[in-house]
Design an enzyme around this catalytic site. Sequence first.
Site, PDB file in Angstrom:
ATOM      1  N   TYR A 149      -4.448  -1.521   2.365  1.00 23.52           N
ATOM      2  CA  TYR A 149      -3.592  -2.658   1.992  1.00 23.52           C
ATOM      3  C   TYR A 149      -4.250  -3.982   2.363  1.00 23.52           C
ATOM      4  O   TYR A 149      -4.312  -4.892   1.532  1.00 23.52           O
ATOM      5  CB  TYR A 149      -2.214  -2.526   2.626  1.00 23.52           C
ATOM      6  CG  TYR A 149      -1.243  -3.585   2.173  1.00 23.52           C
ATOM      7  CD1 TYR A 149      -0.787  -3.616   0.855  1.00 23.52           C
ATOM      8  CD2 TYR A 149      -0.795  -4.575   3.039  1.00 23.52           C
ATOM      9  CE1 TYR A 149       0.097  -4.598   0.419  1.00 23.52           C
ATOM     10  CE2 TYR A 149       0.087  -5.559   2.619  1.00 23.52           C
ATOM     11  CZ  TYR A 149       0.529  -5.564   1.315  1.00 23.52           C
ATOM     12  OH  TYR A 149       1.384  -6.545   0.890  1.00 23.52           O
ATOM     13  N   GLU A 156      -7.820  -9.337  -3.628  1.00 17.67           N
ATOM     14  CA  GLU A 156      -7.018 -10.070  -4.618  1.00 17.67           C
ATOM     15  C   GLU A 156      -7.175 -11.578  -4.424  1.00 17.67           C
ATOM     16  O   GLU A 156      -7.439 -12.315  -5.382  1.00 17.67           O
ATOM     17  CB  GLU A 156      -5.544  -9.681  -4.477  1.00 17.67           C
ATOM     18  CG  GLU A 156      -5.227  -8.261  -4.904  1.00 17.67           C
ATOM     19  CD  GLU A 156      -3.761  -7.917  -4.671  1.00 17.67           C
ATOM     20  OE1 GLU A 156      -2.924  -8.856  -4.730  1.00 17.67           O
ATOM     21  OE2 GLU A 156      -3.451  -6.745  -4.421  1.00 17.67           O
TER      22      GLU A 156
END
Length: 223
Positions: A149, A156
């Site tokens: 994560y 991102e």
Amino acid sequence: MATTVSGSALRRLYLSAYNWVVFFGWAQVLCYAASALLESGHEAVYAAVERPLQFAQTAAFMEILHSILGFVRSPISTTLPQITGRLYITWGILWSFQEAQSHVLVTSLIISWSITEVIRYFFFAMKETFGFAPYWLLWLRYSTFLVFYPTGMLSEAGLILVAMPFMKTSRKYYLMMPNKWNFSIDYRHELALDTALIIPGFPYLFRYMVDKRKKVLLAAKTV
């Protein structure tokens, strides 16, 4: 009573099919990415996974509806930002700006997403189809996010920053004044805002998943 049982069976059948289909989609992404990385390097990863990635990630939009309709227990407060954020990266960054597709962060993003999602969808597919999942799969489902994560989130945010210079030169998704709507849009400003939201949003989502991990693994050990 019969109607309730029938509705429950249909819901379970639908979720079973959905999870298996998306599981195989992400498994394809992971296999293609690993093969391209080993054979041609990180520059070739996106081209190898583009279509299955777009399918698997766009299919996740259904999870927003699942949450709203009560098909699953996941709260909309965590489902909505995660799914829309990934759709934005998939279509608004990777598909929209070819110059960013060969960056090394694409590889870390794809690997982080695909490993996490292969495990997650396999877990839920087993639960919906057979009514249970082995403990090792439960542990992977609620543990691998501790690594992937953060790496996925950083990838991102990094790709948004990588794409910004190309947005300026391409003028894609820009609406400049004067125009008949008397309104202007600068795509870079939207991306800067999204990047700013990713950073404070990360602790909330990460803490939510850590708390859920503790509860789920503790409950599994007491059974």
